[in-house]
Design a protein around this motif. Structure first.
Motif, PDB file in Angstrom:
ATOM      1  N   TYR A 174      13.780 -26.848  21.529  1.00  0.00           N
ATOM      2  CA  TYR A 174      15.041 -26.965  22.263  1.00  0.00           C
ATOM      3  C   TYR A 174      16.166 -27.114  21.245  1.00  0.00           C
ATOM      4  O   TYR A 174      15.981 -27.708  20.183  1.00  0.00           O
ATOM      5  N   SER A 175      17.337 -26.577  21.590  1.00  0.00           N
ATOM      6  CA  SER A 175      18.486 -26.738  20.711  1.00  0.00           C
ATOM      7  C   SER A 175      19.730 -27.016  21.537  1.00  0.00           C
ATOM      8  O   SER A 175      19.772 -26.751  22.737  1.00  0.00           O
ATOM      9  N   ASN A 176      20.751 -27.547  20.866  1.00  0.00           N
ATOM     10  CA  ASN A 176      22.011 -27.882  21.530  1.00  0.00           C
ATOM     11  C   ASN A 176      23.113 -27.836  20.484  1.00  0.00           C
ATOM     12  O   ASN A 176      22.879 -28.054  19.306  1.00  0.00           O
ATOM     13  N   ILE A 232       7.318 -33.473  17.360  1.00  0.00           N
ATOM     14  CA  ILE A 232       6.836 -33.362  15.978  1.00  0.00           C
ATOM     15  C   ILE A 232       7.958 -33.153  14.965  1.00  0.00           C
ATOM     16  O   ILE A 232       7.761 -33.377  13.777  1.00  0.00           O
ATOM     17  N   SER A 233       9.143 -32.718  15.420  1.00  0.00           N
ATOM     18  CA  SER A 233      10.239 -32.491  14.485  1.00  0.00           C
ATOM     19  C   SER A 233      11.567 -32.500  15.229  1.00  0.00           C
ATOM     20  O   SER A 233      11.646 -32.025  16.359  1.00  0.00           O
ATOM     21  N   TRP A 234      12.608 -33.047  14.576  1.00  0.00           N
ATOM     22  CA  TRP A 234      13.937 -33.050  15.176  1.00  0.00           C
ATOM     23  C   TRP A 234      14.983 -33.134  14.076  1.00  0.00           C
ATOM     24  O   TRP A 234      14.710 -33.592  12.969  1.00  0.00           O
ATOM     25  N   LYS A 235      16.187 -32.651  14.395  1.00  0.00           N
ATOM     26  CA  LYS A 235      17.275 -32.689  13.417  1.00  0.00           C
ATOM     27  C   LYS A 235      18.600 -32.553  14.150  1.00  0.00           C
ATOM     28  O   LYS A 235      18.700 -31.887  15.167  1.00  0.00           O
ATOM     29  N   SER A 286      32.824 -21.742  20.862  1.00  0.00           N
ATOM     30  CA  SER A 286      31.535 -22.366  21.183  1.00  0.00           C
ATOM     31  C   SER A 286      30.386 -21.475  20.737  1.00  0.00           C
ATOM     32  O   SER A 286      29.321 -21.954  20.358  1.00  0.00           O
ATOM     33  N   THR A 287      30.578 -20.158  20.735  1.00  0.00           N
ATOM     34  CA  THR A 287      29.549 -19.228  20.271  1.00  0.00           C
ATOM     35  C   THR A 287      29.304 -19.411  18.782  1.00  0.00           C
ATOM     36  O   THR A 287      28.166 -19.431  18.324  1.00  0.00           O
ATOM     37  N   GLU A 288      30.372 -19.556  18.013  1.00  0.00           N
ATOM     38  CA  GLU A 288      30.248 -19.765  16.578  1.00  0.00           C
ATOM     39  C   GLU A 288      29.570 -21.101  16.267  1.00  0.00           C
ATOM     40  O   GLU A 288      28.840 -21.228  15.294  1.00  0.00           O
ATOM     41  N   ALA A 289      29.825 -22.117  17.098  1.00  0.00           N
ATOM     42  CA  ALA A 289      29.224 -23.437  16.899  1.00  0.00           C
ATOM     43  C   ALA A 289      27.734 -23.352  17.060  1.00  0.00           C
ATOM     44  O   ALA A 289      26.987 -24.013  16.395  1.00  0.00           O
ATOM     45  N   THR A 317      25.037 -29.347  15.592  1.00  0.00           N
ATOM     46  CA  THR A 317      23.919 -28.580  16.111  1.00  0.00           C
ATOM     47  C   THR A 317      22.680 -29.459  16.012  1.00  0.00           C
ATOM     48  O   THR A 317      22.457 -30.092  14.986  1.00  0.00           O
ATOM     49  N   SER A 318      21.903 -29.495  17.080  1.00  0.00           N
ATOM     50  CA  SER A 318      20.692 -30.314  17.119  1.00  0.00           C
ATOM     51  C   SER A 318      19.523 -29.475  17.623  1.00  0.00           C
ATOM     52  O   SER A 318      19.717 -28.538  18.397  1.00  0.00           O
ATOM     53  N   TRP A 319      18.333 -29.833  17.189  1.00  0.00           N
ATOM     54  CA  TRP A 319      17.134 -29.204  17.710  1.00  0.00           C
ATOM     55  C   TRP A 319      15.951 -30.162  17.657  1.00  0.00           C
ATOM     56  O   TRP A 319      15.974 -31.138  16.917  1.00  0.00           O
TER      57      TRP A 319
END
Length: 148
Positions: free
Chosen positions: A104-106, A131-134, A145-148, A120-122
């Motif tokens: 998942y990303s945001n 198991i992983s996040w950042k 918002s597209t560039e972000a 940006t987060s995932w």
């Protein structure tokens, strides 16, 4: 780091660290809260009167560590009250986990009021186990918002 094993799986948590943090910050007897931070909280570098140096445990507040203010301190205290609700909350790795990988990303466009930078987060799960996040603040200002 503490490990709790049972037939359902393994849980990793930091109960002792959380309780020590509450004790040292004199928030052991504080009223707890169900969320670590209000969703619409937007902090700025100069959003209040300067305070003495404060060490924040959360990355969201760490960007203000050189010049913390009263609103920053209040946000940190809210996080401490949230930690009090469940010091044994942690990461659970079930023994009957599947091998399905989900991600998942945001992106939060212009999240930081001082710099207008985006975040940006995932996160990735293997079955139901995280198991992983950042979470990363962009080094440039996004123009859309597209560039972000």
């Amino acid at each position: 780091m503490e490990v709790a094993r049972c037939k359902e799986g393994i849980t990793l948590y930091q109960r002792k660290y959380t309780l020590d943090l509450l004790q040292q910050s004199r928030h052991f007897a504080c009223k707890s809260t169900s969320t670590p931070m209000e969703y619409n909280t937007k902090l700025q570098a100069d959003s209040g009167e300067p305070l003495p140096a404060i060490s924040y445990a959360v990355d969201c507040l760490s960007q203000f560590r050189t010049t913390p203010t009263k609103p920053h301190q209040q946000a940190a205290f809210k996080i401490l009250r949230y930690l009090k609700t469940s010091p044994t909350q942690g990461l659970f790795f079930p023994s009957n986990n599947t091998t399905v990988l989900k991600g998942y990303s945001n992106s939060d466009w212009g999240a930081f009021l001082d710099t207008r930078r985006s975040i940006t987060s995932w996160c990735f799960f293997l079955g139901s186990a995280l198991i992983s996040w950042k979470s990363k603040k962009h080094i440039t200002v996004s123009r859309s918002s597209t560039e972000a």
